[in-house]
Write a protein that holds these residues in place. Structure first.
Motif, PDB file in Angstrom:
ATOM      1  N   ARG A 199     -15.109  41.639   9.278  1.00  0.00           N
ATOM      2  CA  ARG A 199     -14.288  42.636   8.595  1.00  0.00           C
ATOM      3  C   ARG A 199     -13.744  43.580   9.670  1.00  0.00           C
ATOM      4  N   ASP A 214      -8.645  35.173   1.551  1.00  0.00           N
ATOM      5  CA  ASP A 214      -9.738  35.590   2.435  1.00  0.00           C
ATOM      6  C   ASP A 214     -10.164  34.408   3.305  1.00  0.00           C
ATOM      7  N   GLU A 259     -19.224  39.923   8.703  1.00  0.00           N
ATOM      8  CA  GLU A 259     -19.339  39.835   7.251  1.00  0.00           C
ATOM      9  C   GLU A 259     -20.247  38.659   6.869  1.00  0.00           C
ATOM     10  N   GLU A 316      -7.282  42.246   7.555  1.00  0.00           N
ATOM     11  CA  GLU A 316      -8.523  42.910   7.121  1.00  0.00           C
ATOM     12  C   GLU A 316      -9.760  42.075   7.395  1.00  0.00           C
ATOM     13  N   LEU A 317      -9.576  40.752   7.382  1.00  0.00           N
ATOM     14  CA  LEU A 317     -10.692  39.841   7.660  1.00  0.00           C
ATOM     15  C   LEU A 317     -10.215  38.791   8.660  1.00  0.00           C
TER      16      LEU A 317
END
Lengths: 338, 338
Positions: free
Chosen positions: B31, B19, B66, B115-116
């Motif tokens: 995100r 991440d 996020e 995704e991130l």
């Protein structure tokens, strides 16, 4: 009448020629009051461009209308007129779009360093002054025939805006005119690239706020130091060599604009630099007739004095010396009086 | 999280990756709500640009914040944001001049088909929507991350004006976006160069008044027939090949302007043509952040729908198929949903 003929490198002569006449109904014949020598005339004088046969030369002039064809309506005999270095009809789609130098029916002259000149497309090319100009205005009116409009075109193409930063590459008559144009268009900072004291002086008189004598890498660095580290908003390229065009493109800030009017003798444009730095390039021969009404008014109102680029005045009979003086850089630009 | 890695020609894989985290105080982590595949991603996919080691890929995204670093003030967790394909600080002299793609502190991403996403320079890069967008707005908001701003940049650089004539060379997602930009900027006639019925249909929906399927000489002639015989005021070059750049320059009228945004793979620019025809050339990577406030408002108000360029939507897990579909021209542009 007498007119200038170039016979070959370093061989220009004033010779007896037939008087020009009205050929087409849209023609005018002008009695020359003043003409001059252009930096581009020197290519043939220097042998850079070949002269294959004796050729009439010169494309800048002011004069008094001697005669007009039956279709001419906007100027009449006796009027003092300015015309551009290329004729234009001012009515074709290209002229209507403001690109008079590329007029669909435009063209050149049969030599303007002469006592009489045939001007085709008289209505679309010539602009008359409100009345006979006083003698001291003649050089500035003559400057509108090419050099001042060309400097103006460089500034317009370089997107000079009020408060903007401007670099002018080239301290010849066009470069100096570009300085004046940038000042008139409201530039906040005008950096003239020049290594000659006399030209620096005119540049400052025309509105240059800074002078940079360095060229190449050192010149680009000096410009950056004066422009927040990033380069200028607008750069006027008034030379046309490989070195000067590259220096101009590198002197612009990211997203900046280069106006080029120095006829290019460039091997390859640095397209990677242009694209990745978002530096644009626009220019070419100036649409004189598009700029003439505005600039003639500025001269007439004595708001600008572009005639200061003429630092040598000679009788037309000494045209050979005018070329020599410019060739040897003894003069910035030579004015000729018939 | 899962992110896309390109390993070599025709080899992209969605893989488990660490991440991303806040590293600098000016960072944000997003995100991803949607990402997509760019035409320029295909260079590596097709082996035109070498892949020397497995590399995260993708530079277009929209998402929800996020986390933000302690120095970030303009966006906060939970907001829906759009960011450009390059980050920008929006404060350096280059950004202040409007050239955000060349920001002194800008840069790229560690792969946005993921995704991130870690976004450096969050304040100067991201723009939040007024509230959470409805689902149907997502494609158009995503288009602002690159393709719509790039088309807009082409139109701005080509000096598109109300009532002007415009040619768009290239019917990919950028070219189609350029058609939409020209229409929004008020162009009177918009000629899309396209030979694919599906793309022609989108071009017409975006505002093209004419479609020309011919290329090269025939294409230039067809354009002239539609533009008073002289060529277009503005030409948007959205391809970047030798042929397309030359065709674009030749499609402009004398004094016209070409805006180029197709990353150039050109051997030599036709400088003689550019100069003597007074055709300008300006462009490069688009300053997304400069255009984002205006364009986001137009999308939010449903004034424009640039998301129509996405004709394929796939889950992120099928990223390999997204590349294949674009490579094989089965799709104009593929949208990916994590």
């Amino acid at each position: 009448m007498r007119g200038t003929i170039i016979h070959g490198p370093r061989d220009v002569r004033l010779e007896e020629r037939p008087d020009p006449t009205i050929v087409d109904p849209t023609d005018a014949v002008i009695r020359t009051v003043a003409a001059c020598v252009c930096g581009s005339d020197l290519w043939r004088y220097r042998g850079i461009q070949e002269v294959t046969r004796p050729t009439p030369i010169g494309h800048e002039y002011v004069g008094v209308v001697e005669e007009v064809g039956p279709a001419v309506t906007s100027v009449r005999p006796g009027q003092f007129v300015v015309g551009g270095f290329l004729t234009s009809d001012n009515t074709c789609p290209v002229c209507r779009a403001g690109a008079h130098a590329n007029c669909q029916h435009g063209g050149g002259y049969d030599g303007c360093q002469a006592e009489l000149i045939r001007v085709r497309n008289a209505d679309g090319t010539l602009l008359a002054t409100p009345e006979q100009p006083s003698e001291d205005l003649v050089p500035s009116l003559l400057a509108l025939s090419d050099v001042m409009c060309t400097g103006w075109h460089a500034a317009v193409c370089a997107d000079v805006r009020p408060g903007g930063t401007v670099v002018v590459v080239g301290d010849g008559a066009v470069g100096l005119s570009g300085v004046l144009a940038a000042a008139e268009l409201g530039a906040g900072r005008i950096i003239a690239m020049s290594r000659h004291a006399d030209r620096q002086a005119i540049a400052r008189e025309f509105g240059a706020t800074d002078v940079v004598a360095e060229r190449g890498d050192a010149g680009v660095e000096a410009v950056k130091e004066l422009t927040n580290g990033i380069g200028a908003d607008s750069v006027l390229e008034c030379v046309g060599t490989d070195e000067s065009v590259v220096q101009a493109l590198r002197s612009a800030r990211p997203g900046g604009m280069v106006g080029w009017v120095g006829v290019p003798h460039v091997t390859d444009l640095p397209q990677e630099h242009m694209f990745w730095k978002n530096v644009g390039l626009r220019g070419g021969p100036a649409p004189v007739r598009a700029y003439l009404p505005d600039l003639l008014q500025r001269v007439w109102d004595r708001g600008i004095d572009p005639g200061k680029v003429f630092d040598l005045t000679l009788p037309l009979s000494e045209v050979a010396e005018a070329y020599a003086a410019m060739d040897e850089r003894r003069a910035i630009k030579a004015l000729l009086r018939p």
